[in-house]
Design a protein around this motif. Structure first.
Motif, PDB file in Angstrom:
ATOM      1  N   ALA A 154       0.866  -1.187   0.000  1.00 21.75           N
ATOM      2  CA  ALA A 154       0.000   0.000   0.000  1.00 21.75           C
ATOM      3  C   ALA A 154       0.899   1.233   0.000  1.00 21.75           C
ATOM      4  CB  ALA A 154      -0.929  -0.017   1.211  1.00 21.75           C
ATOM      5  N   GLU A 155       1.498   1.507  -1.156  1.00 22.27           N
ATOM      6  CA  GLU A 155       2.427   2.633  -1.262  1.00 22.27           C
ATOM      7  C   GLU A 155       1.788   3.953  -0.869  1.00 22.27           C
ATOM      8  OE1 GLU A 155       3.797  -0.439  -4.278  1.00 22.27           O
ATOM      9  OE2 GLU A 155       1.885   0.550  -3.830  1.00 22.27           O
ATOM     10  N   GLN A 156       0.487   4.063  -1.105  1.00 18.27           N
ATOM     11  CA  GLN A 156      -0.183   5.323  -0.778  1.00 18.27           C
ATOM     12  C   GLN A 156      -0.114   5.633   0.711  1.00 18.27           C
ATOM     13  OE1 GLN A 156      -1.672   2.547  -1.753  1.00 18.27           O
ATOM     14  NE2 GLN A 156      -3.498   2.127  -0.514  1.00 18.27           N
ATOM     15  N   GLU A 157      -0.048   4.598   1.543  1.00 13.78           N
ATOM     16  CA  GLU A 157       0.001   4.828   2.986  1.00 13.78           C
ATOM     17  C   GLU A 157       1.373   5.332   3.443  1.00 13.78           C
ATOM     18  OE1 GLU A 157      -3.491   1.624   4.224  1.00 13.78           O
ATOM     19  OE2 GLU A 157      -1.414   1.215   4.782  1.00 13.78           O
ATOM     20  N   SER A 158       2.441   4.754   2.906  1.00 19.62           N
ATOM     21  CA  SER A 158       3.762   5.277   3.272  1.00 19.62           C
ATOM     22  C   SER A 158       3.980   6.649   2.655  1.00 19.62           C
ATOM     23  CB  SER A 158       4.878   4.309   2.865  1.00 19.62           C
ATOM     24  OG  SER A 158       4.838   4.018   1.490  1.00 19.62           O
ATOM     25  N   GLY A 159       3.437   6.864   1.449  1.00 13.31           N
ATOM     26  CA  GLY A 159       3.512   8.191   0.842  1.00 13.31           C
ATOM     27  C   GLY A 159       2.786   9.227   1.679  1.00 13.31           C
ATOM     28  N   PHE A 160       1.637   8.838   2.224  1.00 12.88           N
ATOM     29  CA  PHE A 160       0.851   9.723   3.081  1.00 12.88           C
ATOM     30  C   PHE A 160       1.660  10.121   4.317  1.00 12.88           C
ATOM     31  CE2 PHE A 160      -2.227  10.795   6.329  1.00 12.88           C
ATOM     32  CZ  PHE A 160      -3.288  11.400   5.659  1.00 12.88           C
ATOM     33  N   LEU A 161       2.262   9.145   4.985  1.00 13.17           N
ATOM     34  CA  LEU A 161       3.060   9.435   6.174  1.00 13.17           C
ATOM     35  C   LEU A 161       4.235  10.346   5.850  1.00 13.17           C
ATOM     36  CD1 LEU A 161       3.068   5.871   7.745  1.00 13.17           C
ATOM     37  CD2 LEU A 161       1.908   7.882   8.670  1.00 13.17           C
ATOM     38  N   PHE A 177       7.229  16.437  -6.761  1.00 13.18           N
ATOM     39  CA  PHE A 177       7.308  14.977  -6.876  1.00 13.18           C
ATOM     40  C   PHE A 177       7.961  14.611  -8.193  1.00 13.18           C
ATOM     41  CE2 PHE A 177       5.638  11.003  -8.612  1.00 13.18           C
ATOM     42  CZ  PHE A 177       5.925  10.107  -7.590  1.00 13.18           C
ATOM     43  N   ILE A 178       8.962  13.736  -8.138  1.00  4.95           N
ATOM     44  CA  ILE A 178       9.574  13.180  -9.341  1.00  4.95           C
ATOM     45  C   ILE A 178       9.372  11.672  -9.301  1.00  4.95           C
ATOM     46  CG2 ILE A 178      11.703  12.774 -10.625  1.00  4.95           C
ATOM     47  CD1 ILE A 178      12.782  15.399  -9.522  1.00  4.95           C
ATOM     48  N   GLY A 179       8.636  11.151 -10.265  1.00  8.05           N
ATOM     49  CA  GLY A 179       8.427   9.717 -10.378  1.00  8.05           C
ATOM     50  C   GLY A 179       9.276   9.139 -11.486  1.00  8.05           C
ATOM     51  N   GLY A 180       9.483   7.843 -11.463  1.00  8.42           N
ATOM     52  CA  GLY A 180      10.179   7.171 -12.542  1.00  8.42           C
ATOM     53  C   GLY A 180       9.187   6.893 -13.669  1.00  8.42           C
ATOM     54  N   MET A 181       8.786   5.634 -13.809  1.00 14.55           N
ATOM     55  CA  MET A 181       7.753   5.301 -14.784  1.00 14.55           C
ATOM     56  C   MET A 181       6.384   5.561 -14.163  1.00 14.55           C
ATOM     57  SD  MET A 181       9.332   1.771 -16.394  1.00 14.55           S
ATOM     58  CE  MET A 181       8.094   1.689 -17.699  1.00 14.55           C
ATOM     59  N   GLU A 182       5.440   5.932 -14.999  1.00 14.71           N
ATOM     60  CA  GLU A 182       4.092   6.240 -14.515  1.00 14.71           C
ATOM     61  C   GLU A 182       3.296   4.944 -14.396  1.00 14.71           C
ATOM     62  OE1 GLU A 182       0.604   9.604 -15.399  1.00 14.71           O
ATOM     63  OE2 GLU A 182       2.425   9.519 -16.612  1.00 14.71           O
ATOM     64  N   ILE A 183       3.613   4.187 -13.354  1.00 12.42           N
ATOM     65  CA  ILE A 183       2.995   2.887 -13.103  1.00 12.42           C
ATOM     66  C   ILE A 183       2.350   2.914 -11.710  1.00 12.42           C
ATOM     67  CG2 ILE A 183       4.539   1.612 -14.633  1.00 12.42           C
ATOM     68  CD1 ILE A 183       6.194   0.885 -12.125  1.00 12.42           C
ATOM     69  N   PRO A 184       1.432   1.993 -11.440  1.00 12.13           N
ATOM     70  CA  PRO A 184       0.666   2.060 -10.182  1.00 12.13           C
ATOM     71  C   PRO A 184       1.468   2.254  -8.905  1.00 12.13           C
ATOM     72  CG  PRO A 184      -0.368   0.493 -11.652  1.00 12.13           C
ATOM     73  CD  PRO A 184       0.896   0.935 -12.334  1.00 12.13           C
ATOM     74  N   PRO A 185       2.545   1.498  -8.646  1.00 14.87           N
ATOM     75  CA  PRO A 185       3.248   1.726  -7.376  1.00 14.87           C
ATOM     76  C   PRO A 185       3.768   3.150  -7.230  1.00 14.87           C
ATOM     77  CG  PRO A 185       3.940  -0.346  -8.362  1.00 14.87           C
ATOM     78  CD  PRO A 185       3.144   0.372  -9.401  1.00 14.87           C
ATOM     79  N   VAL A 186       4.293   3.695  -8.306  1.00 12.96           N
ATOM     80  CA  VAL A 186       4.837   5.055  -8.268  1.00 12.96           C
ATOM     81  C   VAL A 186       3.710   6.075  -8.146  1.00 12.96           C
ATOM     82  CG1 VAL A 186       6.256   6.750  -9.490  1.00 12.96           C
ATOM     83  CG2 VAL A 186       6.821   4.318  -9.640  1.00 12.96           C
ATOM     84  N   GLN A 187       2.643   5.842  -8.876  1.00 15.73           N
ATOM     85  CA  GLN A 187       1.488   6.741  -8.790  1.00 15.73           C
ATOM     86  C   GLN A 187       0.905   6.764  -7.382  1.00 15.73           C
ATOM     87  OE1 GLN A 187      -0.534   4.673 -12.058  1.00 15.73           O
ATOM     88  NE2 GLN A 187      -0.740   6.642 -13.100  1.00 15.73           N
ATOM     89  N   LYS A 188       0.833   5.599  -6.752  1.00 13.59           N
ATOM     90  CA  LYS A 188       0.270   5.542  -5.407  1.00 13.59           C
ATOM     91  C   LYS A 188       1.146   6.276  -4.392  1.00 13.59           C
ATOM     92  CE  LYS A 188      -0.488   1.038  -5.318  1.00 13.59           C
ATOM     93  NZ  LYS A 188      -0.882  -0.273  -4.730  1.00 13.59           N
ATOM     94  N   PHE A 189       2.462   6.204  -4.571  1.00 16.51           N
ATOM     95  CA  PHE A 189       3.341   7.006  -3.721  1.00 16.51           C
ATOM     96  C   PHE A 189       3.002   8.489  -3.879  1.00 16.51           C
ATOM     97  CE2 PHE A 189       6.826   3.631  -3.542  1.00 16.51           C
ATOM     98  CZ  PHE A 189       6.805   3.528  -2.156  1.00 16.51           C
ATOM     99  N   ASN A 190       2.883   8.914  -5.123  1.00 14.54           N
ATOM    100  CA  ASN A 190       2.571  10.309  -5.444  1.00 14.54           C
ATOM    101  C   ASN A 190       1.243  10.739  -4.824  1.00 14.54           C
ATOM    102  OD1 ASN A 190       2.060  12.805  -6.712  1.00 14.54           O
ATOM    103  ND2 ASN A 190       1.527  11.848  -8.662  1.00 14.54           N
ATOM    104  N   TRP A 191       0.206   9.972  -5.081  1.00 20.19           N
ATOM    105  CA  TRP A 191      -1.128  10.343  -4.590  1.00 20.19           C
ATOM    106  C   TRP A 191      -1.193  10.308  -3.064  1.00 20.19           C
ATOM    107  CZ3 TRP A 191      -3.321   6.407  -8.606  1.00 20.19           C
ATOM    108  CH2 TRP A 191      -3.191   6.950  -9.884  1.00 20.19           C
ATOM    109  N   GLY A 192      -0.518   9.346  -2.459  1.00 18.34           N
ATOM    110  CA  GLY A 192      -0.481   9.303  -1.003  1.00 18.34           C
ATOM    111  C   GLY A 192       0.237  10.503  -0.418  1.00 18.34           C
TER     112      GLY A 192
END
Length: 368
Positions: A154-161, A177-192
Motif C-alpha cells: 500500500a504505497e499510498q500509505e507510506s507516501g501519506f506518512l 514529486f519526481i516519479g520514474g515510470m508512470e505505473i501504479p506503485p509510483v502513482q500511489k506514492f505520489n497520490w499518497g
C-alpha cells in the motif's frame, strides 16, 4: 518511528488475497554459511530488474532480504543481472537459475509479470516470488499458480506518512514529486504524498503547496542525469522539498540537492522504498534526505524464504502489505525529524492502522 515488523506468514490469513541474447550477465557468487543454522535444502536465486543490485531501491531491498535469510537459514543464494529488460531477458536468467539448481526464485518488479507467468508452468517444481507484480499472459488478468506468490504494498500509505512528516518539518513553501515510470506503485506514492500534505495542511497547521508543474514522471528508473535536471528545475522554481520515487532518477535528484545544500541552499529530498538517508549524506552525517517512504521489501523476501523453510509457502496467494501489518511506513530512524514531528506522525500512523484515516489508492482529483 517504531515499527514492530510482523512476519508475513503469521498474517497470511488476514492479508488481502486477490487471486487464488547478449553479453554474459553479471552475477553474485553463491552465498553460504549462515552461522550455525542447519543448511537449507533449497537454493535461492534472484533476477534483478533494471538497475544494479545496489540501486538503493527495489533490487537492493530484495537482495538484502535474501542476505538476511541466509544468515538465519543457511541456504545457497545468488543473483543474475539480465543483459536487457525484456521478457526474453528475464526468462533467460530464470532458466539459468533453474538449471543451476536455484529453484526458489525471487523477482522484484512488475516487468517480470509475463516471464513469471510462463515460468510457473514451465518449472512446476520451482517456487516463485514476484514483488510488486502478478503473473499474467499480457492481458493483465492475474494467474497466480500454486508455486507462486504475488506481493503488493500500500504505497499510498507510506507516501501519506511521508507527506505528513514533510509538511510538519518544512511547514510552508512548495513541495514537488519526481516519479520514474508512470505505473501504479509510483502513482500511489505520489497520490499518497499529496494526500498526506493536504491532511497536515487541514489538520496540523501547515501550509505546504504542491503545484501541478512540480509533479512529473521522468519515464525511467535509471537516468541519473535526468533526475538531476528535473530536480534543478523544481528547485529553481522555488520548491523546497522533492519526493523522488524514481530509482536511479531519484539518485540524480539527491545529487542535485546535495550540491545545492553545499552551496548554501536549504532544500530537501524524500526518499523511497528503503531508508535513503545515507545516500543523501553530504558532510559528516548530515543528509539532504528528510525521511523516506518505506516499503518493507526486504521483509517480503525474507518472510517468503522463511515460509519455505517451514513448509508454509503461501503459493497461489496475492498478499498486500500495508499499515495494518507494518508492511509500509517511515524508516526506524529519522535523524532530520524532531521528536514532536515523529510523535505526530506516529499518531497519524495509528489512525491509518485503525481505519480512522483512509488513504485513497486512486487519483481522484489529485495531480496526475
Amino acid at each position: 518511528m517504531k515499527k514492530g515488523v510482523i512476519s508475513l506468514i503469521s498474517l497470511a490469513l488476514s492479508v488481502t488475497m486477490l487471486a487464488g541474447c547478449g553479453d554474459k550477465p553479471a552475477s553474485e557468487p553463491s552465498g553460504g554459511a549462515g552461522g550455525d543454522a542447519p543448511k537449507a535444502n533449497f537454493k535461492v536465486g534472484m533476477v534483478t530488474d533494471a538497475g544494479t543490485i545496489d540501486d538503493k531501491s527495489f533490487n537492493q531491498g530484495t537482495y538484502e532480504g535474501i542476505e538476511k535469510a541466509n544468515k538465519d537459514f543457511n541456504m545457497e543464494y545468488k543473483y543474475l543481472k539480465p543483459a536487457g529488460t525484456t521478457e526474453a531477458d528475464y526468462s533467460k536468467e530464470i532458466g539459468n537459475l533453474y538449471d543451476a539448481g536455484y529453484k526458489f526464485i525471487v523477482t522484484p518488479g512488475f516487468k517480470f509479470e509475463t516471464a513469471v507467468f510462463k515460468a510457473q508452468d514451465k518449472y512446476k517444481d520451482a517456487k516463485f516470488v514476484i514483488i510488486d507484480g502478478t503473473p499474467h499472459s499480457g492481458d493483465s488478468n492475474p494467474v497466480v499458480k500454486e508455486n507462486t506468490v504475488s506481493i503488493f504494498f500500500a504505497e499510498q500509505e507510506s507516501g501519506f506518512l511521508a507527506g505528513v512528516a514533510t509538511a510538519l518539518h518544512v511547514k510552508d513553501g512548495q513541495a514537488g514529486f519526481i516519479g520514474g515510470m508512470e505505473i501504479p506503485p509510483v502513482q500511489k506514492f505520489n497520490w499518497g504524498f499529496q494526500q498526506g500534505v493536504a491532511y497536515a495542511n487541514e489538520n496540523l497547521g501547515t501550509k505546504l503547496v504542491i503545484n501541478k508543474e512540480n509533479v512529473v514522471y521522468q519515464g525511467s528508473f535509471d537516468d541519473v542525469a535526468a533526475g538531476s535536471q528535473l530536480a534543478a528545475q523544481m528547485y529553481d522554481r522555488g520548491v523546497n522539498v522533492i519526493f523522488a520515487a524514481a530509482g536511479g532518477v531519484g539518485v540524480g535528484a539527491i545529487n542535485e540537492a546535495k550540491t545545492r545544500v553545499q552551496n548554501g541552499s536549504e532544500v530537501w529530498i524524500v526518499g523511497v522504498d528503503v531508508d535513503q538517508y545515507q545516500d543523501g549524506v553530504y558532510e559528516g552525517d548530515k543528509s539532504v534526505v528528510l525521511t523516506s517512504a518505506v516499503k518493507k521489501i526486504d521483509h517480503a523476501a525474507y518472510d517468503m524464504i522463511k515460509a519455505e523453510t517451514e513448509g508454509k509457502f503461501p503459493g497461489g496467494q496475492t498478499l498486500t502489505l500495508d499499515a495494518t501489518n507494518d508492511g509500509v511506513g517511515l524508516p526506524e530512524n529519522n535523524p532530520n525529524l524532531s521528536e514532536d514531528v515523529l510523535k505526530q506522525v506516529d499518531e497519524v500512523f495509528g489512525k491509518i492502522k485503525a481505519g480512522e484515516i483512509k488513504v485513497a489508492a486512486e487519483q481522484g482529483d489529485l495531480i496526475k
